[in-house]
Design a protein around this motif. Structure first.
Motif, PDB file in Angstrom:
ATOM      1  N   PHE A 132       0.837  -1.201   0.000  1.00  0.00           N
ATOM      2  CA  PHE A 132       0.000   0.000   0.000  1.00  0.00           C
ATOM      3  C   PHE A 132       0.875   1.256   0.000  1.00  0.00           C
ATOM      4  N   GLN A 136       0.826   4.171  -2.720  1.00  0.00           N
ATOM      5  CA  GLN A 136       0.765   5.595  -2.394  1.00  0.00           C
ATOM      6  C   GLN A 136       1.848   6.351  -3.168  1.00  0.00           C
ATOM      7  N   ARG A 160      -8.504   2.045  -1.834  1.00  0.00           N
ATOM      8  CA  ARG A 160      -7.189   2.596  -1.469  1.00  0.00           C
ATOM      9  C   ARG A 160      -6.583   3.364  -2.640  1.00  0.00           C
ATOM     10  N   GLN A 163      -8.038   6.665  -2.980  1.00  0.00           N
ATOM     11  CA  GLN A 163      -7.529   7.583  -1.942  1.00  0.00           C
ATOM     12  C   GLN A 163      -6.124   8.086  -2.277  1.00  0.00           C
TER      13      GLN A 163
END
Ligand SMILES: Cc1cc2nc3c(=O)[nH]c(=O)nc-3n(C[C@H](O)[C@H](O)[C@H](O)COP(=O)(O)O)c2cc1C
Length: 337
Positions: A132, A136, A160, A163
């Motif tokens: 993750f 990002q 995710r 986001q």
């Protein structure tokens, strides 16, 4: 940075996993999956190279197309080149783990962003915090999740990705036969048209299906609401004896060009290869293995070096085929088209 130094460094760091051959064509590494090769005889990897090399360009310099612009629009984002980074994961089992999952993803992402392009990020077997983080880092990227049987897991990853600023999400449907995933309790499988439609509806982002190798499947994806597809045989890593991806592009483009975004990967090793894929009907291309070599050989700078080289080659190829813009590239620049 120069290519010889980059490759020599990568050869040292990838010892036992990739020989960093003068031409990355799947011959020396046939059967090395896990690893960097193609599955079985390596024929599907090799076919990607053969299919692409059989496409010939019509050189012309009697025209006024002297200032090529390689910029293009992908999922509503302007990028400076139609050449993007393919998703590649499981660093430890495929590349020896000299770079961790996160380090490899970050090097590829940073180099790709510096070159003004988009990273596609994959879904490792151990989906965990590190992944993750890598997602990002990819930020404005495309997140491709395994075709997990449990759709809740796919949708969690899509949320995710939203986001973290992803521009599109999708699944690599050709990962459907990965036994290793099942052994780790993360079963994957094929998807029906209905299931593709459910996944497409589950996200606000454009939804893309990677791993399409025929017109019928491409049409099913379009009808199910996919915004794009990637014509891909996973770099020849999932099924022995498929055809080369370049040979699939024209049929899909005839049916779907302009309706959905059409991408392709497999054996793209230069800007001229990218030019040929675009001429066959693709809107953009992904590059795989060479970027792992770039990341091991020079980190983000190594990846950027390769992108700049490919984009320069694409630009001079455009001049010598009479194309000022990516949109002008079509089958008219091919011989016998
Ligand atoms: C080491 C490695 C890992 C890969 N992991 C993924 C993945 O997780 N998801 C995916 O969709 N494709 C994966 N692929 C396939 C690539 O995205 C891409 O389709 C392929 O590498 C393109 O061919 P090329 O390497 O000849 O350029 C992987 C390929 C390699 C070599």
């Amino acid at each position: 940075m120069d290519l010889l130094t980059l490759k020599a460094e990568a050869r040292k760091k990838l010892a036992g996993y990739c020989r960093v051959c003068p031409i990355c064509n799947g011959k020396s590494c046939a059967g090395e999956v896990p690893g960097m090769g193609g599955i079985g005889t390596g024929s599907s990897f090799a076919e990607n190279i053969t299919a692409l090399s059989s496409v010939k360009l019509n050189l012309t310099a009697i025209h006024d197309a002297s200032t090529p612009d390689t910029a293009t629009l992908v999922f509503g984002q302007y990028i400076s080149t139609p050449i993007m980074a393919a998703p590649m994961v499981n660093s430890r089992m495929n590349t020896g783990g000299g770079l961790t999952e996160k380090e490899l993803a970050e090097a590829i992402t940073a180099g790709t962003h510096q070159a003004g392009s988009l990273t596609w990020l994959g879904d490792p077997i151990d989906t965990n915090y590190e992944w993750f983080n890598a997602m990002q880092a990819a930020g404005r990227g495309v997140v491709i999740v395994k075709p997990r049987v449990n759709h809740d897991h796919i949708i969690e990853a899509f949320v995710r990705a939203e986001q973290f600023g992803a521009v599109a999400v999708g699944i690599d449907v050709d990962g459907a036969g990965l036994i290793t995933m099942k052994l780790r309790g993360q079963a994957v499988g094929p998807k029906t048209k209905q299931q593709i439609a459910e996944l497409a509806k589950s996200t606000k982002l454009p939804f893309v299906v990677k791993g399409i190798m025929n017109v019928a499947d491409a049409v099913k994806c379009a009808e199910a609401g996919a915004a794009g597809i990637v014509i891909s045989n996973h770099g020849g890593r999932v099924l022995d004896y498929t055809c080369g991806t370049a040979s699939v592009v024209p049929g899909v483009a005839r049916e779907l060009k302009g309706r959905i975004e059409i991408f392709v990967d497999g054996g793209v090793r230069s800007g001229v290869d990218a030019l040929k894929m675009l001429a066959l009907g693709a809107d953009g291309v992904l590059v795989g293995r060479p970027l792992i070599i770039g990341a091991y050989g020079g980190g983000a700078a190594g990846v950027r070096y390769l992108f700049d080289k490919y984009t320069e080659e694409l630009g001079s190829g455009m001049i010598l085929t009479g194309c000022n813009t990516i949109k002008q590239i079509d089958s008219g620049i091919l011989i016998n088209s």
